[in-house]
Scaffold this motif. Structure first.
Motif, PDB file in Angstrom:
ATOM      1  N   SER A 104      -4.294  -2.398  -7.019  1.00 35.27           N
ATOM      2  CA  SER A 104      -4.199  -1.214  -7.868  1.00 35.27           C
ATOM      3  C   SER A 104      -5.398  -1.113  -8.820  1.00 35.27           C
ATOM      4  O   SER A 104      -6.052  -0.066  -8.916  1.00 35.27           O
ATOM      5  N   ARG A 256      -9.020   9.876  -4.065  1.00 34.87           N
ATOM      6  CA  ARG A 256      -8.714   8.442  -4.229  1.00 34.87           C
ATOM      7  C   ARG A 256      -7.336   8.188  -4.830  1.00 34.87           C
ATOM      8  O   ARG A 256      -6.756   7.120  -4.613  1.00 34.87           O
ATOM      9  N   LYS A 271       5.764  10.588 -18.856  1.00 34.53           N
ATOM     10  CA  LYS A 271       6.079   9.152 -18.758  1.00 34.53           C
ATOM     11  C   LYS A 271       5.563   8.383 -19.986  1.00 34.53           C
ATOM     12  O   LYS A 271       6.333   7.802 -20.742  1.00 34.53           O
ATOM     13  N   SER A 383      -4.692   4.104 -11.449  1.00 33.98           N
ATOM     14  CA  SER A 383      -4.147   3.858 -10.121  1.00 33.98           C
ATOM     15  C   SER A 383      -2.630   3.971 -10.115  1.00 33.98           C
ATOM     16  O   SER A 383      -2.041   4.555  -9.193  1.00 33.98           O
TER      17      SER A 383
HETATM   18  C1  LIG Z   1      -1.775  -0.204  -3.368  1.00 35.84           C
HETATM   19  C2  LIG Z   1      -2.625   1.038  -3.580  1.00 35.84           C
HETATM   20  C3  LIG Z   1      -3.931   0.610  -4.276  1.00 35.84           C
HETATM   21  C4  LIG Z   1      -2.941   1.664  -2.252  1.00 35.84           C
HETATM   22  O1  LIG Z   1      -3.670   2.851  -2.466  1.00 35.84           O
HETATM   23  P1  LIG Z   1      -4.187   3.765  -1.279  1.00 35.84           P
HETATM   24  O2  LIG Z   1      -5.016   4.822  -1.905  1.00 35.84           O
HETATM   25  O3  LIG Z   1      -3.068   4.160  -0.401  1.00 35.84           O
HETATM   26  O4  LIG Z   1      -5.051   2.693  -0.492  1.00 35.84           O
HETATM   27  P2  LIG Z   1      -6.327   2.778   0.394  1.00 35.84           P
HETATM   28  O5  LIG Z   1      -6.090   1.826   1.526  1.00 35.84           O
HETATM   29  O6  LIG Z   1      -6.735   4.168   0.683  1.00 35.84           O
HETATM   30  O7  LIG Z   1      -7.431   2.126  -0.570  1.00 35.84           O
HETATM   31  C5  LIG Z   1      -7.885   2.762  -1.732  1.00 35.84           C
HETATM   32  C6  LIG Z   1      -8.532   1.735  -2.631  1.00 35.84           C
HETATM   33  O8  LIG Z   1      -7.517   0.855  -3.162  1.00 35.84           O
HETATM   34  C7  LIG Z   1      -8.055  -0.478  -3.225  1.00 35.84           C
HETATM   35  N1  LIG Z   1      -7.258  -1.331  -2.325  1.00 35.84           N
HETATM   36  C8  LIG Z   1      -6.337  -0.927  -1.426  1.00 35.84           C
HETATM   37  N2  LIG Z   1      -5.769  -1.999  -0.826  1.00 35.84           N
HETATM   38  C9  LIG Z   1      -6.351  -3.085  -1.341  1.00 35.84           C
HETATM   39  C10 LIG Z   1      -6.176  -4.478  -1.141  1.00 35.84           C
HETATM   40  N3  LIG Z   1      -5.294  -4.976  -0.270  1.00 35.84           N
HETATM   41  N4  LIG Z   1      -6.931  -5.318  -1.872  1.00 35.84           N
HETATM   42  C11 LIG Z   1      -7.828  -4.850  -2.758  1.00 35.84           C
HETATM   43  N5  LIG Z   1      -8.040  -3.537  -2.976  1.00 35.84           N
HETATM   44  C12 LIG Z   1      -7.289  -2.669  -2.300  1.00 35.84           C
HETATM   45  C13 LIG Z   1      -9.492  -0.383  -2.806  1.00 35.84           C
HETATM   46  O9  LIG Z   1     -10.296  -0.159  -3.952  1.00 35.84           O
HETATM   47  C14 LIG Z   1      -9.489   0.827  -1.908  1.00 35.84           C
HETATM   48  O10 LIG Z   1     -10.740   1.450  -1.841  1.00 35.84           O
HETATM   49  P3  LIG Z   1     -11.821   0.978  -0.733  1.00 35.84           P
HETATM   50  O11 LIG Z   1     -12.380  -0.321  -1.235  1.00 35.84           O
HETATM   51  O12 LIG Z   1     -11.081   0.766   0.548  1.00 35.84           O
HETATM   52  O13 LIG Z   1     -12.821   2.091  -0.715  1.00 35.84           O
HETATM   53  C15 LIG Z   1      -1.909   2.098  -4.450  1.00 35.84           C
HETATM   54  O14 LIG Z   1      -0.758   2.580  -3.790  1.00 35.84           O
HETATM   55  C16 LIG Z   1      -1.518   1.636  -5.801  1.00 35.84           C
HETATM   56  O15 LIG Z   1      -2.344   1.380  -6.662  1.00 35.84           O
HETATM   57  N6  LIG Z   1      -0.236   1.573  -6.104  1.00 35.84           N
HETATM   58  C17 LIG Z   1       0.237   1.236  -7.427  1.00 35.84           C
HETATM   59  C18 LIG Z   1       0.542  -0.194  -7.515  1.00 35.84           C
HETATM   60  C19 LIG Z   1       0.500  -0.644  -8.945  1.00 35.84           C
HETATM   61  O16 LIG Z   1      -0.153  -0.097  -9.802  1.00 35.84           O
HETATM   62  N7  LIG Z   1       1.171  -1.732  -9.227  1.00 35.84           N
HETATM   63  C20 LIG Z   1       1.035  -2.310 -10.516  1.00 35.84           C
HETATM   64  C21 LIG Z   1       2.156  -3.024 -10.916  1.00 35.84           C
HETATM   65  S1  LIG Z   1       3.520  -1.999 -11.248  1.00 35.84           S
HETATM   66  C22 LIG Z   1       4.244  -2.749 -12.604  1.00 35.84           C
HETATM   67  O17 LIG Z   1       4.192  -3.956 -12.715  1.00 35.84           O
HETATM   68  C23 LIG Z   1       4.571  -1.929 -13.757  1.00 35.84           C
HETATM   69  C24 LIG Z   1       5.626  -0.825 -13.735  1.00 35.84           C
HETATM   70  C25 LIG Z   1       5.431   0.087 -12.537  1.00 35.84           C
HETATM   71  O18 LIG Z   1       6.933  -1.336 -13.727  1.00 35.84           O
HETATM   72  C26 LIG Z   1       5.339  -0.120 -15.052  1.00 35.84           C
HETATM   73  C27 LIG Z   1       6.005   1.213 -15.211  1.00 35.84           C
HETATM   74  O19 LIG Z   1       7.182   1.250 -15.595  1.00 35.84           O
HETATM   75  O20 LIG Z   1       5.295   2.195 -14.966  1.00 35.84           O
END
Ligand SMILES: CC(C)(COP(=O)([O-])OP(=O)([O-])OC[C@H]1O[C@@H](n2cnc3c(N)ncnc32)[C@H](O)[C@@H]1OP(=O)([O-])[O-])[C@@H](O)C(=O)NCCC(=O)NCCSC(=O)C[C@@](C)(O)CC(=O)[O-]
Ligand SMILES: NC(=O)C1=CN([C@@H]2O[C@H](COP(=O)(O)OP(=O)(O)OC[C@H]3O[C@@H](n4cnc5c(N)ncnc54)[C@H](OP(=O)(O)O)[C@@H]3O)[C@@H](O)[C@H]2O)C=CC1
Length: 402
Positions: A104, A256, A271, A383
Motif C-alpha cells: 500500500s 493508480r 471517514k 493508497s
Molecule cells: C494492495 C494494493 C496496493 C493493490 O493495488 P492495485 O492498484 O490493485 O495494484 P497494482 O498491482 O496495480 O499495483 C499498483 C502499485 O501498488 C504497489 N504494489 C502492488 N502490489 C505490490 C506488492 N506485492 N509489493 C509491493 N508493491 C506493490 C506498486 O507500487 C504498484 O505499482 P508498480 O510498481 O507495479 O508500478 C491496494 O489495493 C492497496 O493499497 N490496498 C490498501 C491496503 C492498505 O492500505 N492496507 C493498510 C493497512 S489497513 C489497516 O491496517 C488500517 C485500517 C484499514 O483498519 C484503518 C481504517 O480503519 O481505515
C-alpha cells in the motif's frame, strides 16, 4: 563459568536472573537466562537465541536479555521529498507483519513520484517534560508561576548545563488546584530527546524547589504527555510537528488509485474528518500509525511513542486538475542518535535514508527523518483512501495478508 552452570546457580537461588552479566560475558549470560526461562516454561527459545545481534551491542537498550525477535523489513518507494532541510529520494524501510501494508505504501509512493514528489516541513521542535509540584493552594500557585515566568533564563541555564545539544525553547506553567505543572519543551537536535529532556528538567526543578515554596512530586506529571493519548500533544505538538503534502494530477489518481479525485476527497471528509470527530478520535487520518510504527521499528525509535505519532490530520481537496492531499503529524518523536538507533540493523535502515547519526547542522538528520516518515504516511493515506474508494480493501488484504 558456562551457561549451563550459570543457569543451575540461578535455579538454586544462588544468583538472580538479572545478575548474570556480572558473572559471565554478555553472550553467555543471555544463553544462561534463556535456559532458565525456557526450562521453567517447558518450551524452547532456540529461535530467540539465534541472533546476529551481539549481546554486547545491546548495552543500554535492554535488561534481562534473552535474544532478539525478528520482524520482516520491506521497502516502499523511492519517495521523493523536498524537505526544509534537504531534497532527497530514498527507499523507506518498514518493519511490519501486516501483509498489504508495504504494498500500500509502495503504491502511495508511486503516486507521489508520478506527481513529481511531496513537499515536507518540520514546523516545530519541542520534546517536552512536565514535572508536577505541590503548592498550598491557588495563591501559592500564582506566586510560583510568577516566579517561573520571571526566571525563565535562569531555568534555561540550569537545564542546558546538563547537555551540549539541548536548548530550552518553551516553558509553559499550568496550575490545577494545589498542583503546579511546568511543561518544559526542548529542541533536542538529532536525539528523540526523552532522556536528555528528563535529565535537563531535573536540574531546573532543583532551582524551582530551592527558590520557591513548590515541592516536586514527580519529574513527570503526565502533562508532558509521553506514551499516552493526549489532546495537548495533538494541539501543541511534541517532538517534531511535521507536514507533508502533494498535488496529484487527476489522471494519476484515476490510473493508480482507481478512483476519481472527487470520490477520494469525499471519502476523506466522511471517514477521516466526520467519522473521526464522531468517534472522539485524536487521529483524523486513516492509517498514519501503520507507517509510523513500521518506520519506528525499522529505524530504532521508541515504539511506545507511536501513540503520539498517530496524532495526525489528513486533508484532501479535489482541485480543478489535481487532487491536493496533506498529512500533518503533530507529535512525531524521532531521533537519529541515542536509544535504539545505534543497533546495527536499525543503523543500516537509517543509512538507507541518509540520516544515520548526528546531522550537520545538528538536528538536520532528525528533521529529514521526520519529513520522510511524513511523506510515507501521506503515501499510506493516499493508497488506503484509494482502496476504500474503489472497494479494494478487503480483496487486497485477502490477497496479500492471509
Ligand atoms: C494492495 C494494493 C496496493 C493493490 O493495488 P492495485 O492498484 O490493485 O495494484 P497494482 O498491482 O496495480 O499495483 C499498483 C502499485 O501498488 C504497489 N504494489 C502492488 N502490489 C505490490 C506488492 N506485492 N509489493 C509491493 N508493491 C506493490 C506498486 O507500487 C504498484 O505499482 P508498480 O510498481 O507495479 O508500478 C491496494 O489495493 C492497496 O493499497 N490496498 C490498501 C491496503 C492498505 O492500505 N492496507 C493498510 C493497512 S489497513 C489497516 O491496517 C488500517 C485500517 C484499514 O483498519 C484503518 C481504517 O480503519 O481505515
Ligand atoms: N528518561 C525517560 O523518562 C525516558 C526515556 N526514554 C528513552 O530515552 C532514549 C532516548 O533519549 P535521548 O535523550 O534521545 O537519547 P540518549 O539518552 O541516548 O542521549 C542522546 C545524547 O546524544 C548526544 N548527542 C550527540 N550528538 C547529538 C546530536 N547531533 N543531536 C542531539 N544529541 C546528540 C547528546 O548528548 P548531550 O546531551 O550531552 O549533548 C544526547 O543527550 C530512548 O532509549 C527512549 O526509549 C523514553 C521515554 C522516557
Amino acid at each position: 563459568m558456562n551457561a549451563a552452570d550459570l543457569a543451575e546457580r540461578v535455579r538454586e537461588g544462588d544468583l538472580r536472573l538479572h545478575e548474570l552479566e556480572s558473572h559471565a560475558d554478555p553472550e553467555t549470560a543471555a544463553a544462561a537466562r534463556r535456559r532458565v526461562v525456557a526450562n521453567e516454561a517447558g518450551t524452547s527459545l532456540d529461535s530467540v537465541g539465534e541472533s546476529h545481534l551481539a549481546a554486547a551491542d545491546t548495552e543500554s537498550t535492554i535488561e534481562n536479555l534473552v535474544g532478539t525477535v525478528e520482524i520482516p523489513i520491506g521497502v516502499a518507494g523511492p519517495v521523493p521529498v523536498a524537505g526544509g532541510e534537504r531534497e532527497a529520494e530514498h527507499y523507506l524501510p518498514l518493519a511490519t507483519t501486516e501483509g498489504a501494508l508495504v504494498a500500500s505504501v509502495n503504491r502511495g509512493c508511486s503516486v507521489i513520484r508520478a506527481a513529481g514528489g511531496a513537499d515536507a516541513r518540520v514546523t516545530k521542535r519541542a520534546m517536552t517534560r512536565a514535572p508536577v509540584f505541590r503548592v498550598d493552594g491557588v495563591v501559592e500557585a500564582e506566586a510560583v508561576v510568577g516566579w517561573v515566568r520571571d526566571h525563565e533564563t535562569d531555568l534555561a541555564s540550569a537545564a542546558e548545563s546538563t547537555t551540549s545539544h539541548g536548548e530550552l525553547v518553551d516553558l509553559t506553567p499550568y496550575a490545577v488546584g494545589d498542583s503546579v505543572f511546568l511543561r518544559f519543551g526542548y529542541d533536542t537536535k538529532d536525539a528523540m530527546g526523552m532522556n536528555m529532556a528528563t535529565i535537563a528538567t531535573r536540574e531546573a526543578c532543583d532551582v524551582v524547589e530551592s527558590e520557591t515554596p513548590a515541592e516536586l512530586v514527580a519529574l513527570s506529571g503526565n502533562l508532558c504527555t509521553d506514551k499516552k493519548p493526549a489532546a495537548i500533544n495533538a494541539v501543541e505538538g511534541r517532538g517534531r510537528s511535521v507536514v507533508a503534502d502533494v498535488a496529484i494530477p487527476n489522471e494519476v489518481v484515476e490510473e493508480r488509485l482507481h478512483a476519481t479525485p472527487e470520490a477520494v476527497a469525499e471519502l476523506n471528509t466522511r471517514k477521516n474528518l466526520v467519522g473521526s470527530a464522531k468517534a472522539g478520535s485524536l487521529g483524523f487520518n486513516a492509517q498514519a500509525a501503520n507507517v509510523v510504527a513500521a518506520a519506528f521499528l525499522a529505524t530504532g525509535q521508541d515504539a511506545a511513542q507511536v501513540v503520539e505519532g498517530s496524532n495526525a490530520i489528513t486533508t484532501v481537496a479535489a482541485r480543478e486538475d489535481e487532487l491536493y492531499a496533506s498529512v500533518s503529524l503533530a507529535s512525531l518523536e524521532v531521533g537519529t542518535v541515542g536509544g535504539g538507533t545505534k543497533l546495527p540493523t536499525q543503523a543500516e535502515a537509517l543509512s538507507l535514508l541518509g540520516v544515520r547519526g548526528g546531522g550537520s547542522p545538528p538536528g538536520s538528520n532528525a528533521d529529514a527523518l521526520a519529513e520522510v516518515i511524513a511523506a510515507g504516511a501521506l503515501a499510506g493515506e493516499l493508497s488506503l483512501l484509494g482502496a476504500l474508494a474503489s472497494r479494494h480493501l478487503s480483496s487486497a488484504h485477502a490477497d496479500l495478508g492471509r
